[in-house]
Motif scaffolding. Structure first.
Motif, PDB file in Angstrom:
ATOM      1  N   ARG A  17       1.247   8.737 -16.332  1.00 44.57           N
ATOM      2  CA  ARG A  17       0.375   7.879 -16.270  1.00 44.57           C
ATOM      3  C   ARG A  17       1.031   6.670 -15.105  1.00 44.57           C
ATOM      4  NH1 ARG A  17      -1.695   5.913 -21.921  1.00 44.57           N
ATOM      5  NH2 ARG A  17      -2.638   8.050 -22.679  1.00 44.57           N
ATOM      6  N   VAL A  18       0.194   6.186 -14.486  1.00 47.56           N
ATOM      7  CA  VAL A  18       0.380   5.080 -13.447  1.00 47.56           C
ATOM      8  C   VAL A  18      -0.181   3.767 -13.940  1.00 47.56           C
ATOM      9  CG1 VAL A  18       0.579   4.233 -11.187  1.00 47.56           C
ATOM     10  CG2 VAL A  18       0.894   6.753 -11.593  1.00 47.56           C
ATOM     11  N   ARG A  19       0.602   2.645 -13.806  1.00 47.47           N
ATOM     12  CA  ARG A  19      -0.028   1.274 -14.302  1.00 47.47           C
ATOM     13  C   ARG A  19      -0.291   0.499 -13.037  1.00 47.47           C
ATOM     14  NH1 ARG A  19       3.757   1.930 -18.932  1.00 47.47           N
ATOM     15  NH2 ARG A  19       5.267   1.076 -17.553  1.00 47.47           N
ATOM     16  N   ILE A  20      -1.298   0.300 -12.562  1.00 48.83           N
ATOM     17  CA  ILE A  20      -1.513  -0.463 -11.455  1.00 48.83           C
ATOM     18  C   ILE A  20      -2.193  -1.700 -11.748  1.00 48.83           C
ATOM     19  CG2 ILE A  20      -3.392  -0.282  -9.666  1.00 48.83           C
ATOM     20  CD1 ILE A  20      -3.084   2.517  -9.553  1.00 48.83           C
ATOM     21  N   ARG A  21      -1.902  -2.922 -10.742  1.00 45.66           N
ATOM     22  CA  ARG A  21      -2.652  -4.198 -10.831  1.00 45.66           C
ATOM     23  C   ARG A  21      -3.281  -4.180  -9.425  1.00 45.66           C
ATOM     24  NH1 ARG A  21       0.568  -9.238 -12.937  1.00 45.66           N
ATOM     25  NH2 ARG A  21      -0.313  -8.018 -14.785  1.00 45.66           N
ATOM     26  N   MET A  44       0.922  -1.230   0.003  1.00 46.10           N
ATOM     27  CA  MET A  44       0.050   0.004   0.012  1.00 46.10           C
ATOM     28  C   MET A  44       1.142   1.229  -0.089  1.00 46.10           C
ATOM     29  SD  MET A  44      -3.265   1.146   2.574  1.00 46.10           S
ATOM     30  CE  MET A  44      -2.378   0.920   3.860  1.00 46.10           C
ATOM     31  N   GLN A  45       2.006   1.028   0.850  1.00 44.79           N
ATOM     32  CA  GLN A  45       2.866   2.287   0.695  1.00 44.79           C
ATOM     33  C   GLN A  45       3.365   2.425  -0.736  1.00 44.79           C
ATOM     34  OE1 GLN A  45       4.092   4.428   3.507  1.00 44.79           O
ATOM     35  NE2 GLN A  45       4.422   5.677   1.659  1.00 44.79           N
ATOM     36  N   ALA A  46       3.794   1.598  -1.147  1.00 42.03           N
ATOM     37  CA  ALA A  46       4.433   1.818  -2.475  1.00 42.03           C
ATOM     38  C   ALA A  46       3.139   2.170  -3.483  1.00 42.03           C
ATOM     39  CB  ALA A  46       4.951   0.325  -2.898  1.00 42.03           C
ATOM     40  N   ALA A  47       2.102   1.687  -3.602  1.00 41.58           N
ATOM     41  CA  ALA A  47       1.038   2.202  -4.216  1.00 41.58           C
ATOM     42  C   ALA A  47       0.637   3.768  -4.204  1.00 41.58           C
ATOM     43  CB  ALA A  47      -0.206   1.338  -4.174  1.00 41.58           C
ATOM     44  N   VAL A  48       0.667   4.257  -3.091  1.00 36.79           N
ATOM     45  CA  VAL A  48       0.404   5.631  -2.609  1.00 36.79           C
ATOM     46  C   VAL A  48       1.568   6.432  -3.220  1.00 36.79           C
ATOM     47  CG1 VAL A  48       0.248   7.279  -0.599  1.00 36.79           C
ATOM     48  CG2 VAL A  48      -1.024   5.102  -0.513  1.00 36.79           C
ATOM     49  N   ASP A  49       2.722   5.986  -2.885  1.00 40.64           N
ATOM     50  CA  ASP A  49       4.026   6.780  -3.279  1.00 40.64           C
ATOM     51  C   ASP A  49       4.079   6.800  -4.948  1.00 40.64           C
ATOM     52  OD1 ASP A  49       4.855   7.297  -0.861  1.00 40.64           O
ATOM     53  OD2 ASP A  49       6.397   5.726  -0.864  1.00 40.64           O
ATOM     54  N   ALA A  50       3.646   5.716  -5.391  1.00 42.23           N
ATOM     55  CA  ALA A  50       3.994   5.862  -7.256  1.00 42.23           C
ATOM     56  C   ALA A  50       2.556   6.772  -7.683  1.00 42.23           C
ATOM     57  CB  ALA A  50       3.831   4.189  -7.490  1.00 42.23           C
ATOM     58  N   PHE A  51       1.553   6.629  -6.966  1.00 43.00           N
ATOM     59  CA  PHE A  51       0.405   7.386  -7.610  1.00 43.00           C
ATOM     60  C   PHE A  51       0.839   8.764  -7.150  1.00 43.00           C
ATOM     61  CE2 PHE A  51      -4.194   8.632  -7.768  1.00 43.00           C
ATOM     62  CZ  PHE A  51      -4.538   7.883  -8.684  1.00 43.00           C
ATOM     63  N   MET A  52       1.145   9.195  -6.146  1.00 45.61           N
ATOM     64  CA  MET A  52       1.397  10.671  -5.871  1.00 45.61           C
ATOM     65  C   MET A  52       2.736  11.129  -6.813  1.00 45.61           C
ATOM     66  SD  MET A  52       0.314  12.933  -3.553  1.00 45.61           S
ATOM     67  CE  MET A  52       0.758  14.627  -3.413  1.00 45.61           C
ATOM     68  N   GLN A  53       3.467  10.218  -7.135  1.00 48.38           N
ATOM     69  CA  GLN A  53       4.740  10.606  -7.893  1.00 48.38           C
ATOM     70  C   GLN A  53       4.156  10.742  -9.489  1.00 48.38           C
ATOM     71  OE1 GLN A  53       7.379   7.319  -7.386  1.00 48.38           O
ATOM     72  NE2 GLN A  53       8.029   8.151  -5.444  1.00 48.38           N
ATOM     73  N   GLY A  54       3.211  10.098  -9.739  1.00 52.85           N
ATOM     74  CA  GLY A  54       2.722  10.306 -10.983  1.00 52.85           C
ATOM     75  C   GLY A  54       1.967  11.529 -11.164  1.00 52.85           C
TER      76      GLY A  54
END
Length: 337
Positions: free
Chosen positions: A163-167, A147-157
């Motif tokens: 764009r952010v690719r998400i599974r 979850m931390q990695a997902a939030v960080d990647a989304f905020m960076q994008g």
């Protein structure tokens, strides 16, 4: 003036705005070719010097590379540090590493006495976790680290307009889906983060729970932010109302006949207030919930008490009747003692 001093002087001049190569050459008394080499050295050191051709062109620093200093009072700095201590208590904190460096810079600006107090923010500021919701049991989420990695990647994008690719995993349907999103915002609700973005393939809004993201990666695809989309549109759990209507279309629902007082009580609940309440007559209402899980529906009816009638599905109605009959027998036996 040696090479290092001249390169530093060029950097200082570029921090004030765009400069032509001829202007810099005259300023330092060197040839234009020497200025070209000095700029190449700055670029080799990682300084983002941009060049623009034409009569109005010249050298400039990338926008946002150098920012003016911000003067904060002691109280303002302390307020920010307390806020940082609060967000550190969340199960995931956007851009956690950047938060650490920002905190170190803020602490360095404080007097020693104040710094020693604020450095122990977790000792003076705390976050209480939300209690377990017994009426809405949920599957275990993906690991907090994910979850931390997902939030960080989304905020960076979001910050870079990439764009952010998400599974993403849906535990209720046993399905894992891939999304290509243009990030629009983050929402924190009930101890979890939600990712709000525009899904490129379906050309539609998408609202995903960050604790169900298995993988998130910022892509190289840039996008222009959509000014018509704001995460504020999701406040009040508008996303939940839309989701419940979709769940009703996709599956079987439970129906409970309730009194007006019971309906008013449910309308204060964060979840059931978004269900459908239809008038039945005689002041009663029919509650329709897109869920037939006995671990959810039966405790709810028992909690509502007399006056609540589980209409459907029939198998749950029969099971509830058996349980209530057993409870009545147990109560009668206890009264005979």
């Amino acid at each position: 003036m040696n090479t290092i001093e001249r390169a530093l002087g060029i950097l200082l001049l570029l921090s004030g705005g765009q400069r032509r190569a001829t202007e810099l050459a005259e300023r330092f008394g060197v040839s234009v070719r020497t200025i070209y080499r000095d700029v190449d050295r700055l670029i080799a050191l990682g300084i983002p010097v941009e060049a623009e051709r034409g009569a109005e062109g010249g050298y400039r620093l990338a926008r946002g590379y150098l920012q003016p200093p911000v003067a904060l009072t002691r109280g303002e700095t302390a307020a920010l540090l307390v806020a940082l201590a609060l967000v550190r208590g969340l199960r995931a904190t956007p851009l956690l590493e950047d938060l650490g460096t920002a905190q170190a810079k803020l602490l360095a600006s404080l007097p020693r006495s104040a710094r020693e107090v604020i450095e122990q923010g977790e000792r003076i500021v705390a976050i209480e976790r939300p209690p377990v919701d017994v009426f809405h049991p949920e599957p275990e989420p993906v690991a907090v680290a994910d979850m931390q990695a997902a939030v960080d990647a989304f905020m960076q994008g979001l910050l870079a307009s990439r764009r952010v690719r998400i599974r993403h995993e849906n535990p209720y349907r046993g399905r894992v889906s891939d999304y290509d999103l243009e990030p629009c915002g983050l929402l924190f609700d009930r101890d979890r983060w939600y990712l709000y973005g525009w899904e490129v393939d379906l050309q539609a809004e998408r609202f995903l729970r960050a604790d169900r993201v298995r993988h998130a990666e910022v892509s190289g695809m840039a996008f222009r932010p959509r000014l018509d989309l704001s995460v504020q549109s999701q406040i009040g759990r508008a996303w939940l109302s839309r989701a419940m209507r979709r769940w009703e279309r996709e599956g079987v629902a439970s129906e409970i006949s309730v009194s007006r007082e019971q309906a008013d009580r449910l309308s204060r609940d964060w979840y059931y207030r978004h269900a459908v309440f239809e008038p039945e007559g005689d002041g009663r209402l029919r509650l329709r919930i897109p869920n037939t899980d006995p671990e959810v529906i039966l405790p709810l009816v028992r909690w509502l008490g007399p006056g609540a009638d589980l209409v459907s599905p029939p198998d749950l109605r029969a099971r509830l009747a058996q349980e209530l009959a057993q409870m009545a027998r147990d109560a009668g036996s206890a009264g005979d003692i």
